[in-house]
Write a protein that holds these residues in place. Structure first.
Motif, PDB file in Angstrom:
ATOM      1  N   GLN A 152      35.968  55.942  62.900  1.00  0.00           N
ATOM      2  CA  GLN A 152      34.887  55.962  63.881  1.00  0.00           C
ATOM      3  C   GLN A 152      34.960  57.261  64.670  1.00  0.00           C
ATOM      4  O   GLN A 152      35.968  57.534  65.322  1.00  0.00           O
ATOM      5  CB  GLN A 152      34.973  54.758  64.821  1.00  0.00           C
ATOM      6  CG  GLN A 152      33.780  54.619  65.730  1.00  0.00           C
ATOM      7  CD  GLN A 152      33.730  53.273  66.412  1.00  0.00           C
ATOM      8  OE1 GLN A 152      34.717  52.559  66.520  1.00  0.00           O
ATOM      9  NE2 GLN A 152      32.552  52.891  66.885  1.00  0.00           N
ATOM     10  N   ALA A 153      33.901  58.032  64.576  1.00  0.00           N
ATOM     11  CA  ALA A 153      33.780  59.261  65.339  1.00  0.00           C
ATOM     12  C   ALA A 153      33.007  58.969  66.616  1.00  0.00           C
ATOM     13  O   ALA A 153      32.237  58.001  66.674  1.00  0.00           O
ATOM     14  CB  ALA A 153      33.065  60.321  64.508  1.00  0.00           C
ATOM     15  N   PRO A 154      33.182  59.794  67.651  1.00  0.00           N
ATOM     16  CA  PRO A 154      32.465  59.557  68.908  1.00  0.00           C
ATOM     17  C   PRO A 154      30.950  59.479  68.694  1.00  0.00           C
ATOM     18  O   PRO A 154      30.366  60.331  68.026  1.00  0.00           O
ATOM     19  CB  PRO A 154      32.845  60.779  69.755  1.00  0.00           C
ATOM     20  CG  PRO A 154      34.174  61.189  69.223  1.00  0.00           C
ATOM     21  CD  PRO A 154      34.115  60.928  67.751  1.00  0.00           C
ATOM     22  N   GLY A 155      30.354  58.424  69.230  1.00  0.00           N
ATOM     23  CA  GLY A 155      28.917  58.259  69.123  1.00  0.00           C
ATOM     24  C   GLY A 155      28.425  57.720  67.800  1.00  0.00           C
ATOM     25  O   GLY A 155      27.214  57.595  67.594  1.00  0.00           O
ATOM     26  N   LYS A 156      29.342  57.400  66.906  1.00  0.00           N
ATOM     27  CA  LYS A 156      28.949  56.900  65.584  1.00  0.00           C
ATOM     28  C   LYS A 156      29.512  55.506  65.361  1.00  0.00           C
ATOM     29  O   LYS A 156      30.446  55.078  66.030  1.00  0.00           O
ATOM     30  CB  LYS A 156      29.435  57.851  64.487  1.00  0.00           C
ATOM     31  CG  LYS A 156      28.776  59.218  64.528  1.00  0.00           C
ATOM     32  CD  LYS A 156      29.135  60.034  63.305  1.00  0.00           C
ATOM     33  CE  LYS A 156      28.410  61.371  63.305  1.00  0.00           C
ATOM     34  NZ  LYS A 156      28.731  62.173  62.090  1.00  0.00           N
ATOM     35  N   GLU A 157      28.918  54.810  64.410  1.00  0.00           N
ATOM     36  CA  GLU A 157      29.401  53.481  64.073  1.00  0.00           C
ATOM     37  C   GLU A 157      30.684  53.566  63.245  1.00  0.00           C
ATOM     38  O   GLU A 157      30.932  54.560  62.562  1.00  0.00           O
ATOM     39  CB  GLU A 157      28.323  52.716  63.280  1.00  0.00           C
ATOM     40  CG  GLU A 157      27.083  52.399  64.077  1.00  0.00           C
ATOM     41  CD  GLU A 157      26.104  51.522  63.311  1.00  0.00           C
ATOM     42  OE1 GLU A 157      25.120  51.076  63.917  1.00  0.00           O
ATOM     43  OE2 GLU A 157      26.329  51.286  62.113  1.00  0.00           O
ATOM     44  N   ARG A 158      31.458  52.493  63.309  1.00  0.00           N
ATOM     45  CA  ARG A 158      32.655  52.420  62.482  1.00  0.00           C
ATOM     46  C   ARG A 158      32.225  52.245  61.027  1.00  0.00           C
ATOM     47  O   ARG A 158      31.381  51.404  60.706  1.00  0.00           O
ATOM     48  CB  ARG A 158      33.512  51.235  62.934  1.00  0.00           C
ATOM     49  CG  ARG A 158      34.879  51.196  62.324  1.00  0.00           C
ATOM     50  CD  ARG A 158      35.774  50.188  63.016  1.00  0.00           C
ATOM     51  NE  ARG A 158      36.019  50.546  64.410  1.00  0.00           N
ATOM     52  CZ  ARG A 158      36.941  49.962  65.177  1.00  0.00           C
ATOM     53  NH1 ARG A 158      37.691  49.001  64.680  1.00  0.00           N
ATOM     54  NH2 ARG A 158      37.083  50.319  66.432  1.00  0.00           N
ATOM     55  N   GLU A 159      32.830  53.043  60.152  1.00  0.00           N
ATOM     56  CA  GLU A 159      32.461  53.004  58.742  1.00  0.00           C
ATOM     57  C   GLU A 159      33.688  52.818  57.867  1.00  0.00           C
ATOM     58  O   GLU A 159      34.777  53.316  58.174  1.00  0.00           O
ATOM     59  CB  GLU A 159      31.732  54.287  58.335  1.00  0.00           C
ATOM     60  CG  GLU A 159      32.563  55.540  58.459  1.00  0.00           C
ATOM     61  CD  GLU A 159      31.886  56.778  57.879  1.00  0.00           C
ATOM     62  OE1 GLU A 159      30.849  56.654  57.204  1.00  0.00           O
ATOM     63  OE2 GLU A 159      32.420  57.881  58.092  1.00  0.00           O
ATOM     64  N   ALA A 160      33.467  52.125  56.750  1.00  0.00           N
ATOM     65  CA  ALA A 160      34.542  51.940  55.779  1.00  0.00           C
ATOM     66  C   ALA A 160      34.747  53.229  55.005  1.00  0.00           C
ATOM     67  O   ALA A 160      33.796  53.802  54.464  1.00  0.00           O
ATOM     68  CB  ALA A 160      34.212  50.805  54.830  1.00  0.00           C
ATOM     69  N   VAL A 161      35.967  53.690  54.947  1.00  0.00           N
ATOM     70  CA  VAL A 161      36.330  54.896  54.207  1.00  0.00           C
ATOM     71  C   VAL A 161      36.816  54.537  52.812  1.00  0.00           C
ATOM     72  O   VAL A 161      36.419  55.149  51.820  1.00  0.00           O
ATOM     73  CB  VAL A 161      37.422  55.672  54.961  1.00  0.00           C
ATOM     74  CG1 VAL A 161      37.924  56.839  54.132  1.00  0.00           C
ATOM     75  CG2 VAL A 161      36.901  56.142  56.313  1.00  0.00           C
TER      76      VAL A 161
END
Length: 124
Positions: free
Chosen positions: A39-48
């Motif tokens: 999760q980057a600032p301002g972004k949604e948590r994403e599966a890597v």
């Protein structure tokens, strides 16, 4: 008490490498599906990357060919080898566990347990 503890994050220059680890305790590790999210600032948590309980893996398009997820059931540890890192890989990285599970999901909501996160910063 299920616990997931990440380590291995840090700061690295672009095209460098890092290896993240996630030590698990409190459950039968081999029965779970596992995943790395970011999760980057301002972004949604994403599966890597995800790994099913019996081994098959899945990667996000953005990391395919650069990242490798693996697990050592004897050590109850999940890994994420990250090569050819890019500035856009900068984020907080989390490991997660899903149980019961056969095929790992990619939505954060299906994961029962989470680590505290480890920061990865890639500079250009």
């Amino acid at each position: 008490q299920v616990q997931l503890v990440e380590s291995g994050g840090g700061s690295v220059q672009a095209v460098g490498s890092l290896r993240l680890s996630c030590a698990a305790s409190g459950y039968t590790y081999s029965h779970y599906c596992m995943a790395w999210f970011r999760q980057a600032p301002g972004k949604e948590r994403e599966a890597v990357a995800t790994i099913d309980s019996d081994g098959p893996t899945m990667y996000a398009d953005s990391v395919e060919g650069r990242f490798t997820i693996s697990k050592d059931n004897a050590k109850n540890t999940l890994y994420l080898q990250m090569n050819s890192l890019k500035p856009e890989d900068t984020a907080m990285y989390y490991c997660a566990a899903e149980e019961p599970c056969v095929v790992a999901g990619t939505a954060p909501s299906v994961y029962n347990y989470w680590g505290q996160g480890t920061q990865v910063t890639v500079s250009s």
